[in-house]
Design an enzyme around this catalytic site. Sequence first.
Site, PDB file in Angstrom:
ATOM      1  N   LYS A 228      -8.631  -0.101  10.107  1.00 39.90           N
ATOM      2  CA  LYS A 228      -8.579  -1.286   9.106  1.00 39.90           C
ATOM      3  C   LYS A 228      -7.857  -2.555   9.367  1.00 39.90           C
ATOM      4  O   LYS A 228      -6.596  -2.314   9.826  1.00 39.90           O
ATOM      5  CB  LYS A 228      -8.150  -0.634   7.735  1.00 39.90           C
ATOM      6  CG  LYS A 228      -7.988  -1.580   6.820  1.00 39.90           C
ATOM      7  CD  LYS A 228      -7.558  -1.012   5.421  1.00 39.90           C
ATOM      8  CE  LYS A 228      -7.414  -1.961   4.096  1.00 39.90           C
ATOM      9  NZ  LYS A 228      -7.109  -1.339   3.070  1.00 39.90           N
TER      10      LYS A 228
ATOM     11  N   ARG B 269      -8.950  -8.897  -3.448  1.00 38.65           N
ATOM     12  CA  ARG B 269      -7.669  -8.846  -3.907  1.00 38.65           C
ATOM     13  C   ARG B 269      -7.899  -9.485  -5.460  1.00 38.65           C
ATOM     14  O   ARG B 269      -7.008  -9.160  -6.309  1.00 38.65           O
ATOM     15  CB  ARG B 269      -6.674  -9.457  -3.153  1.00 38.65           C
ATOM     16  CG  ARG B 269      -6.517  -8.630  -1.907  1.00 38.65           C
ATOM     17  CD  ARG B 269      -5.543  -9.017  -0.977  1.00 38.65           C
ATOM     18  NE  ARG B 269      -5.523  -8.233   0.234  1.00 38.65           N
ATOM     19  CZ  ARG B 269      -4.816  -8.562   1.398  1.00 38.65           C
ATOM     20  NH1 ARG B 269      -4.135  -9.670   1.490  1.00 38.65           N
ATOM     21  NH2 ARG B 269      -4.896  -7.732   2.319  1.00 38.65           N
TER      22      ARG B 269
ATOM     23  N   CYS C  15       0.633  -1.292   0.014  1.00 39.24           N
ATOM     24  CA  CYS C  15       0.068   0.090   0.008  1.00 39.24           C
ATOM     25  C   CYS C  15       0.971   1.156  -0.133  1.00 39.24           C
ATOM     26  O   CYS C  15       0.392   2.351  -0.031  1.00 39.24           O
ATOM     27  CB  CYS C  15      -0.885  -0.108   1.193  1.00 39.24           C
ATOM     28  SG  CYS C  15      -2.132  -1.508   1.338  1.00 39.24           S
TER      29      CYS C  15
ATOM     30  N   GLU D 284      -6.387   5.147  16.695  1.00 43.60           N
ATOM     31  CA  GLU D 284      -6.346   5.205  15.312  1.00 43.60           C
ATOM     32  C   GLU D 284      -7.346   6.228  14.826  1.00 43.60           C
ATOM     33  O   GLU D 284      -7.089   7.246  14.073  1.00 43.60           O
ATOM     34  CB  GLU D 284      -6.373   3.918  14.272  1.00 43.60           C
ATOM     35  CG  GLU D 284      -5.357   2.904  14.417  1.00 43.60           C
ATOM     36  CD  GLU D 284      -4.296   3.401  13.409  1.00 43.60           C
ATOM     37  OE1 GLU D 284      -4.259   4.540  12.823  1.00 43.60           O
ATOM     38  OE2 GLU D 284      -3.186   2.672  13.380  1.00 43.60           O
TER      39      GLU D 284
ATOM     40  N   SER E 220     -15.709  -7.670   0.961  1.00 40.15           N
ATOM     41  CA  SER E 220     -15.898  -8.662  -0.082  1.00 40.15           C
ATOM     42  C   SER E 220     -16.053  -9.890   0.275  1.00 40.15           C
ATOM     43  O   SER E 220     -16.999 -10.729   0.024  1.00 40.15           O
ATOM     44  CB  SER E 220     -14.593  -8.558  -1.241  1.00 40.15           C
ATOM     45  OG  SER E 220     -13.486  -9.065  -0.186  1.00 40.15           O
TER      46      SER E 220
ATOM     47  N   TYR F 231     -21.470  -4.241  -1.411  1.00 43.32           N
ATOM     48  CA  TYR F 231     -21.709  -4.780  -2.739  1.00 43.32           C
ATOM     49  C   TYR F 231     -22.874  -5.138  -2.887  1.00 43.32           C
ATOM     50  O   TYR F 231     -23.482  -5.234  -4.082  1.00 43.32           O
ATOM     51  CB  TYR F 231     -20.758  -5.858  -3.180  1.00 43.32           C
ATOM     52  CG  TYR F 231     -19.204  -5.501  -2.806  1.00 43.32           C
ATOM     53  CD1 TYR F 231     -18.406  -5.065  -3.706  1.00 43.32           C
ATOM     54  CD2 TYR F 231     -18.510  -5.806  -1.609  1.00 43.32           C
ATOM     55  CE1 TYR F 231     -17.045  -4.125  -3.585  1.00 43.32           C
ATOM     56  CE2 TYR F 231     -17.196  -5.494  -1.377  1.00 43.32           C
ATOM     57  CZ  TYR F 231     -16.487  -4.724  -2.272  1.00 43.32           C
ATOM     58  OH  TYR F 231     -15.230  -4.379  -2.180  1.00 43.32           O
TER      59      TYR F 231
ATOM     60  N   LYS G  60     -13.362  -1.366   9.267  1.00 41.28           N
ATOM     61  CA  LYS G  60     -13.288  -2.295   8.221  1.00 41.28           C
ATOM     62  C   LYS G  60     -12.439  -3.592   8.715  1.00 41.28           C
ATOM     63  O   LYS G  60     -11.323  -3.280   8.873  1.00 41.28           O
ATOM     64  CB  LYS G  60     -12.644  -1.476   7.265  1.00 41.28           C
ATOM     65  CG  LYS G  60     -12.626  -2.524   5.714  1.00 41.28           C
ATOM     66  CD  LYS G  60     -11.861  -1.592   4.850  1.00 41.28           C
ATOM     67  CE  LYS G  60     -11.492  -2.755   3.618  1.00 41.28           C
ATOM     68  NZ  LYS G  60     -10.464  -2.046   2.755  1.00 41.28           N
TER      69      LYS G  60
ATOM     70  N   ARG H 172       0.162  -7.583   4.995  1.00 38.62           N
ATOM     71  CA  ARG H 172       0.020  -6.198   5.479  1.00 38.62           C
ATOM     72  C   ARG H 172      -0.184  -6.140   6.736  1.00 38.62           C
ATOM     73  O   ARG H 172      -0.662  -5.072   7.400  1.00 38.62           O
ATOM     74  CB  ARG H 172      -1.292  -5.722   4.623  1.00 38.62           C
ATOM     75  CG  ARG H 172      -1.592  -5.853   3.104  1.00 38.62           C
ATOM     76  CD  ARG H 172      -2.424  -4.998   2.786  1.00 38.62           C
ATOM     77  NE  ARG H 172      -2.996  -5.235   1.577  1.00 38.62           N
ATOM     78  CZ  ARG H 172      -2.460  -5.327   0.288  1.00 38.62           C
ATOM     79  NH1 ARG H 172      -1.085  -5.066   0.198  1.00 38.62           N
ATOM     80  NH2 ARG H 172      -3.278  -5.417  -0.859  1.00 38.62           N
TER      81      ARG H 172
END
Length: 326
Positions: free
Chosen positions: A197, A207, A131, A235, A276, A315, A250, A219
């Site tokens: 996140k 992905r 990222c 955060e 997703s 979605y 998330k 990550r």
Amino acid sequence: MAAFPLTRLRRLRQTNELRSLVRETKLSIDQFIYPLFISETVKKSTPISAMPGIFQWPLSSVTQEAERIYKLGIPAVLLFGIPKVKNAEGKQAYAKTGIIQKAIRLIKKKVPELLIITDVCLCEYTDHGHCGVIDKKGYVKNDESLPLLARMALSHVEAGADMVAPSDMMDGRVGAIRKLLDTNGYTNIPIMAYSAKYASGFYGPFREAAQSTPQSGDRKSYQMDPANVQEALREVEQDIREGADIIMVKPALAYLDVIRQVKEKYNVPLAAYNVSGEFSMVKAAAQNGWIDEERIAMEILTGIKRAGADIIISYFAPQVAEWLRK
Ligand code: PBG
């Protein structure tokens, strides 16, 4: 007085009208955001196998899809780009002629009222798939990544984006983006920060969709440990201090307690990303006839809202629009 309090509680559950009258949480399509994948490598809309009903769009047909979304009453889209050329610094992420910059201009021309929010992150644009930019050992360099992310955000706004959403999880990126936008006269553009996140397995199907799997490593050095909630609050606090207008948690489904705690502690607009993997699980089970898709999807989305989310990125948004209309 009824003998049992239970009787009183059940009295208001007897008909649809009564249940609706006392319903505490209602989904409304005007608080949904729909993600769109725009690809420079496909010629026509191409289905993503692990996400039934979701496609990668070429520039030539994305405006049609944007128009369909707007007509369904969905107020905003969140754009992800898949460039043809990737390199170590993710140059196409901030190129004036990048896929997202072009897409923004096209969509704004065709459907000006549709809010365009853009994902700000280098992972789809770097050849290593991280990222931010990395050092020789493959470790992501925080401070060196900030100017690139800020440039990316500015290039989206210059193309016409209404809001930017940094999802990279570098420290200080909200402040860096705010500063660059302000010095360029874009003080009116809000930032939706992916503040909490998590390093999550639920991003698996994404992905594939965004072709952004890291070529080596994972990550975990910049995304959060799923076991932590106090850290999420830190955060969030940092992002608010740096100027975030909307905060995001998330994924959503396995993190409802995080949503709740953020909402209780910080009185700011809160978005949750129904990611997703959460979508694909429901689709797969429904395709097997094991669950009722509409019922389960609406129950999950209601749960996310009940936990404290004001905005849901999902979605399912186009289906929700139709389910709510019935
Ligand atoms: C990073 C990004 C990711 C998602 C949104 N932005 C993937 C990641 O961090 O690996 C995941 C969204 C989803 O799973 O639906 N650009």
